[in-house]
Design an enzyme around this catalytic site. Structure first.
Site, PDB file in Angstrom:
ATOM      1  N   TYR A   1      42.878  17.929  32.630  1.00  0.00           N
ATOM      2  CA  TYR A   1      42.870  19.300  32.530  1.00  0.00           C
ATOM      3  C   TYR A   1      43.730  19.922  31.587  1.00  0.00           C
ATOM      4  CZ  TYR A   1      47.431  18.833  35.188  1.00  0.00           C
ATOM      5  OH  TYR A   1      48.688  18.477  35.273  1.00  0.00           O
TER       6      TYR A   1
ATOM      7  N   LYS B   1      47.932   5.820  43.918  1.00  0.00           N
ATOM      8  CA  LYS B   1      46.943   6.360  44.959  1.00  0.00           C
ATOM      9  C   LYS B   1      46.385   5.187  45.854  1.00  0.00           C
ATOM     10  CE  LYS B   1      45.355  10.307  42.387  1.00  0.00           C
ATOM     11  NZ  LYS B   1      44.383  11.047  42.112  1.00  0.00           N
TER      12      LYS B   1
ATOM     13  N   GLY C   1      38.907  19.203  34.201  1.00  0.00           N
ATOM     14  CA  GLY C   1      39.514  18.983  35.552  1.00  0.00           C
ATOM     15  C   GLY C   1      40.083  20.154  36.312  1.00  0.00           C
TER      16      GLY C   1
END
Length: 245
Positions: A207, A63, A228
């Site tokens: 998640y 990222k 999440g």
């Protein structure tokens, strides 16, 4: 057919591929979404030359590393310093890559309904791209935050510095690390869980599983917990809107 996908390493199973493949099927969109594992971010230009992309998602560990390969950043991505969405535009033979960050949008939408007046200070566990988006999102709500890192860095806390009074003062704690992700579900951040109480809100970007050990231990202390999944769905919707804007 339009081509979309996710770059990162490793990828394994992906929410994004399942989400967008189902979306394309349900809405009869002529598009595909695939996973592209890159062992080295230096392989990114070659991938772009091979496939006629309309958009890409970016996940760990790229990222931040992806930014030098882009032509432009939108204001939010520049402020955060991390990108998880790339939009491809073409003029003749020229390709223009613009980076965006939809993590902050997904996080805000997911956590905002749970924020109470006493959630004034937050701890963010982890210092990667997701943590930067979370810090940005918290700032939009006027919540001060402090990063917690495994190694000592200026302006940050280490896990050994999380004293009882520190936990009590920071009633919002966000796990922005991958600790606890399937299949390593027996892992969790090393914080003094016994200092948590009913006023604490704990958010986990993980998640899968839906209730990590981090959240289980917080729930046992009477905390409000959020996983999440909402953030993930929110950032995916925002990514699709970016690609089609």
């Amino acid at each position: 057919m339009k081509h979309f996908g996710l770059i990162g390493f490793p990828l394994g199973h992906s929410f994004s591929k399942k989400y967008f493949t189902q979306k394309f099927s349900d809405e009869k969109i002529d598009a595909s979404y695939e996973l592209y594992e890159l062992e080295n971010i230096q392989n990114f230009p070659q991938l772009v030359q091979q496939i006629d992309f309309s958009g890409l998602n970016v996940t760990i560990p790229y990222k931040e590393q992806i930014i030098p390969f882009l032509d432009e950043l939108d204001d939010t991505a520049r402020a955060i310093g991390a990108v998880n969405v790339i939009k491809f535009s073409r003029t003749g033979n020229q390709i223009h890559l613009k980076g965006y960050n939809s993590d902050a949008i997904g996080f805000l939408e997911s956590i905002r309904p749970h924020i109470k007046p006493w959630h004034q200070e937050a701890l963010i566990l982890g210092t990667g791209g997701a943590s930067k988006a979370i810090k940005y999102g918290l700032e939009q709500m006027g919540i001060m935050s402090t990063f917690v890192s495994r190694t000592a860095k200026p302006g940050m806390l280490t896990y050994s510095q999380l004293l009882p009074e520190t936990i009590e003062a920071h009633t919002l704690i966000v796990n922005a690390t991958p600790l606890g992700t399937f299949p390593k579900t027996d892992e969790c951040p090393d914080i003094p869980y016994h200092c948590l109480g009913p006023k604490h809100l704990l958010f986990d970007v993980v998640y899968n599983p839906g209730k990590t050990l981090f959240l289980q231990r917080a729930e046992q202390q009477g905390c409000t917990i959020v996983n999440g999944s909402g953030m993930l769905t929110g950032q995916a919707i925002a990514a699709w809107n970016i690609w089609n804007s």
